[in-house]
Scaffold this motif. Structure first.
Motif, mmCIF file in Angstrom:
data_model
loop_
_atom_site.group_PDB
_atom_site.id
_atom_site.type_symbol
_atom_site.label_atom_id
_atom_site.label_comp_id
_atom_site.label_asym_id
_atom_site.label_seq_id
_atom_site.Cartn_x
_atom_site.Cartn_y
_atom_site.Cartn_z
ATOM 1 N N VAL A 7 0.833 -1.202 0.000
ATOM 2 C CA VAL A 7 0.000 0.000 0.000
ATOM 3 C C VAL A 7 0.870 1.254 0.000
ATOM 4 O O VAL A 7 0.681 2.167 -0.815
ATOM 5 C CB VAL A 7 -0.935 0.010 1.225
ATOM 6 C CG1 VAL A 7 -1.761 1.293 1.245
ATOM 7 C CG2 VAL A 7 -1.851 -1.201 1.207
ATOM 8 N N SER A 8 1.835 1.313 0.911
ATOM 9 C CA SER A 8 2.669 2.508 1.060
ATOM 10 C C SER A 8 3.433 2.818 -0.220
ATOM 11 O O SER A 8 3.423 3.959 -0.707
ATOM 12 C CB SER A 8 3.652 2.320 2.220
ATOM 13 O OG SER A 8 2.973 2.173 3.439
ATOM 14 N N LEU A 9 4.084 1.807 -0.794
ATOM 15 C CA LEU A 9 4.894 2.055 -1.985
ATOM 16 C C LEU A 9 4.033 2.193 -3.228
ATOM 17 O O LEU A 9 4.442 2.835 -4.196
ATOM 18 C CB LEU A 9 5.923 0.937 -2.148
ATOM 19 C CG LEU A 9 6.935 0.837 -0.995
ATOM 20 C CD1 LEU A 9 7.997 -0.215 -1.287
ATOM 21 C CD2 LEU A 9 7.598 2.186 -0.741
ATOM 22 N N GLY A 10 2.837 1.618 -3.196
ATOM 23 C CA GLY A 10 1.910 1.846 -4.302
ATOM 24 C C GLY A 10 1.445 3.287 -4.348
ATOM 25 O O GLY A 10 1.330 3.882 -5.416
ATOM 26 N N MET A 11 1.197 3.877 -3.164
ATOM 27 C CA MET A 11 0.837 5.297 -3.097
ATOM 28 C C MET A 11 2.036 6.177 -3.420
ATOM 29 O O MET A 11 1.900 7.213 -4.070
ATOM 30 C CB MET A 11 0.309 5.644 -1.702
ATOM 31 C CG MET A 11 -1.082 5.163 -1.411
ATOM 32 S SD MET A 11 -1.742 5.915 0.108
ATOM 33 C CE MET A 11 -0.707 5.141 1.352
ATOM 34 N N TYR A 12 3.192 5.782 -2.948
ATOM 35 C CA TYR A 12 4.387 6.609 -3.127
ATOM 36 C C TYR A 12 4.790 6.677 -4.594
ATOM 37 O O TYR A 12 5.326 7.690 -5.042
ATOM 38 C CB TYR A 12 5.531 6.038 -2.290
ATOM 39 C CG TYR A 12 6.625 7.033 -1.994
ATOM 40 C CD1 TYR A 12 6.398 8.105 -1.124
ATOM 41 C CD2 TYR A 12 7.888 6.919 -2.563
ATOM 42 C CE1 TYR A 12 7.389 9.022 -0.838
ATOM 43 C CE2 TYR A 12 8.897 7.830 -2.280
ATOM 44 C CZ TYR A 12 8.644 8.882 -1.415
ATOM 45 O OH TYR A 12 9.628 9.791 -1.141
ATOM 46 N N ALA A 13 4.496 5.613 -5.342
ATOM 47 C CA ALA A 13 4.763 5.601 -6.782
ATOM 48 C C ALA A 13 3.493 6.026 -7.522
ATOM 49 O O ALA A 13 2.852 7.004 -7.137
ATOM 50 C CB ALA A 13 5.252 4.214 -7.207
ATOM 51 N N ASP A 14 3.103 5.273 -8.533
ATOM 52 C CA ASP A 14 1.962 5.693 -9.357
ATOM 53 C C ASP A 14 0.930 4.589 -9.519
ATOM 54 O O ASP A 14 0.225 4.530 -10.520
ATOM 55 C CB ASP A 14 2.442 6.160 -10.735
ATOM 56 C CG ASP A 14 3.251 5.101 -11.483
ATOM 57 O OD1 ASP A 14 3.531 4.033 -10.890
ATOM 58 O OD2 ASP A 14 3.618 5.346 -12.654
ATOM 59 N N ASP A 23 -5.812 10.446 7.578
ATOM 60 C CA ASP A 23 -4.552 9.768 7.863
ATOM 61 C C ASP A 23 -3.392 10.560 7.263
ATOM 62 O O ASP A 23 -3.132 10.498 6.065
ATOM 63 C CB ASP A 23 -4.581 8.352 7.281
ATOM 64 C CG ASP A 23 -3.348 7.540 7.655
ATOM 65 O OD1 ASP A 23 -2.375 8.137 8.142
ATOM 66 O OD2 ASP A 23 -3.370 6.324 7.448
ATOM 67 N N GLU A 24 -2.698 11.327 8.100
ATOM 68 C CA GLU A 24 -1.603 12.152 7.596
ATOM 69 C C GLU A 24 -0.473 11.300 7.015
ATOM 70 O O GLU A 24 0.152 11.684 6.040
ATOM 71 C CB GLU A 24 -1.060 13.046 8.713
ATOM 72 C CG GLU A 24 -1.984 14.189 9.092
ATOM 73 C CD GLU A 24 -1.335 15.135 10.075
ATOM 74 O OE1 GLU A 24 -0.309 14.754 10.663
ATOM 75 O OE2 GLU A 24 -1.857 16.243 10.255
ATOM 76 N N ASN A 25 -0.212 10.144 7.622
ATOM 77 C CA ASN A 25 0.837 9.275 7.105
ATOM 78 C C ASN A 25 0.585 8.932 5.641
ATOM 79 O O ASN A 25 1.470 9.029 4.793
ATOM 80 C CB ASN A 25 0.917 7.979 7.925
ATOM 81 C CG ASN A 25 1.785 8.130 9.150
ATOM 82 O OD1 ASN A 25 2.832 8.769 9.089
ATOM 83 N ND2 ASN A 25 1.366 7.550 10.252
ATOM 84 N N SER A 26 -0.643 8.516 5.338
ATOM 85 C CA SER A 26 -0.977 8.135 3.968
ATOM 86 C C SER A 26 -0.925 9.332 3.035
ATOM 87 O O SER A 26 -0.469 9.224 1.894
ATOM 88 C CB SER A 26 -2.369 7.494 3.934
ATOM 89 O OG SER A 26 -2.389 6.307 4.698
ATOM 90 N N SER A 27 -1.379 10.489 3.508
ATOM 91 C CA SER A 27 -1.327 11.699 2.695
ATOM 92 C C SER A 27 0.117 12.067 2.366
ATOM 93 O O SER A 27 0.446 12.429 1.226
ATOM 94 C CB SER A 27 -2.018 12.847 3.429
ATOM 95 O OG SER A 27 -1.915 14.044 2.687
#
Length: 393
Positions: A7-14, A23-27
């Motif tokens: 999830v984290s790296l999927g959001m961090y990429a594209d 959720d500030e972490n996810s934002s």
């Protein structure tokens, strides 16, 4: 190494779009605005080194044990060394230069220094080579949840690919692909079932009847998504005749807007008897590793054969790539379609291919070159004066 990594790296990429608000972490992950004091930065670092500490404790305990049989010692140590290598691999690909920890001595560990990525890779490879000879050839359980020799070889193939050792990457992948215990599943609907023979290593849920966390994480029943959804750009990048588009992605609409979610794992709750485990290594990646490694060595016929194996499972024709440059580009594109939302492959592929600063600024307005590395957690810098911060933070 949890679903959170996907999830984290999927959001961090594209790959993933963040739809939540609280959720500030996810934002921060989605907007590439991580800071040294962002909780998720320290959480991943601390949890990773805790796992490494546990692995080192197993190694030390087994080495000193007089109660364990020689066979059990060898296997337990092999499993712990494998886990230690795997977690260091993720750490160095996220944070760059990192300490490689091989002891439980707290005095030593509180004063460790960052090691160059190349040195970290050398240590990872050394550990994995030891794991290959220490782990059993066969699985200890029928459901492939404990690593065996081929699991270590699969990880070795990935590490050699990232390190640019094409010959060794090809050889390690071949060691797995030549093992007749693995059979490529041609039915795309069965690839993520727990009994699939394409699986090399997977995580079982804590309780029988539960299923892979990916289902409950990615699946939503109506829009807008409560947390994350699959990138519309990724969905539209698939060819319409690609079975992965129709079987591994689900679209939902309210009549005006359309949202997408990954649907590789289809169970979103308890099923009485577990149906899906979370797959960490599977055969398709090994074909793509060998395809790229072969292409980079000029073995174009073999490279195309491996690439086409994956394409055929997706219902696609043979690749039309001809030159080594075109084949490598085709493999990287195939990796995007085959491995999306699986433990950060996309982010790492963009980094190692040198495409990250070309691709991500298009979809990430705030992307900076320094975002290719995460910051070293502020708490670690304060606790250990030997650690230094990454540029840009």
């Amino acid at each position: 190494m949890t679903t959170g990594t996907s999830v984290s790296l999927g959001m961090y990429a594209d790959e993933q779009v963040y739809y939540g608000t609280s959720d500030e972490n996810s934002s921060f992950l989605f907007n590439n605005t991580l800071l040294a004091n962002t909780p998720s930065v320290a959480q991943l670092w601390n949890e990773s080194y805790h796992i490494i500490y546990c692995a080192n404790a197993v190694i030390a305990g087994c080495t000193d044990s007089v109660a364990l049989s020689a066979g059990d010692k060898k296997q337990f140590i092999g499993e712990a060394i494998f886990v230690r290598a795997l977690v260091h691999f993720y750490l160095t690909n996220l944070y760059g230069d990192v300490p490689y920890i091989t002891t439980t001595d707290y005095k030593t560990n509180t004063m460790v220094e960052r090691m160059p990525v190349a040195t970290v890779y050398e240590s990872i490879i050394a550990d994995l080579n030891q794991a290959v000879v220490s782990l059993p050839e066969n699985y200890s359980t029928a459901d492939r949840v404990r690593p065996n020799r081929s699991t270590a070889s699969a990880m070795l193939a990935r590490v050699y690919l990232y390190a640019g050792d094409w010959a060794e990457a090809s050889n390690a992948a071949s060691a797995v692909l030549n093992n007749t215990d693995y059979v490529l599943e041609n039915d795309i609907e069965k690839i993520f079932l727990k009994e699939c023979k394409s699986t090399i290593w997977q995580f079982a849920p804590k309780l029988e009847g539960n299923n892979a966390d990916e289902g409950s994480t990615f699946i939503f029943e109506s829009g807008p998504p409560p947390f994350v959804g699959l990138s519309p750009e990724l969905f539209h990048s698939f060819a319409d005749n690609d079975l992965r588009k129709t079987h591994w992605i689900t679209s939902l609409t309210n009549g005006t807007d359309i949202w997408y979610h990954a649907n590789k794992y289809k169970q979103n709750g308890n099923t009485g008897s577990s149906v899906e485990y979370s797959i960490v290594f599977r055969l398709a990646e090994q074909y793509l590793i060998r395809a790229e490694a072969r292409a980079r060595q000029g073995e174009l016929i073999g490279a195309k054969e491996d690439l086409n194996v994956v394409r055929h499972t997706a219902g696609l024709p043979d690749t039309d790539a001809v030159t080594s440059v075109d084949i490598i580009a085709a493999v990287l594109m195939e990796r995007r379609f085959e491995l999306f939302t699986e433990y950060g492959h996309r982010f790492f592929d963009l980094k190692r291919s040198g495409l990250i600063d070309t691709i991500l600024p298009i979809v990430k307005p705030g992307w900076n070159t320094s975002d290719g590395l995460w910051p070293i957690p502020e708490t670690e810098l304060l606790a250990n004066p030997n650690l230094t911060q990454n540029p840009g933070y």
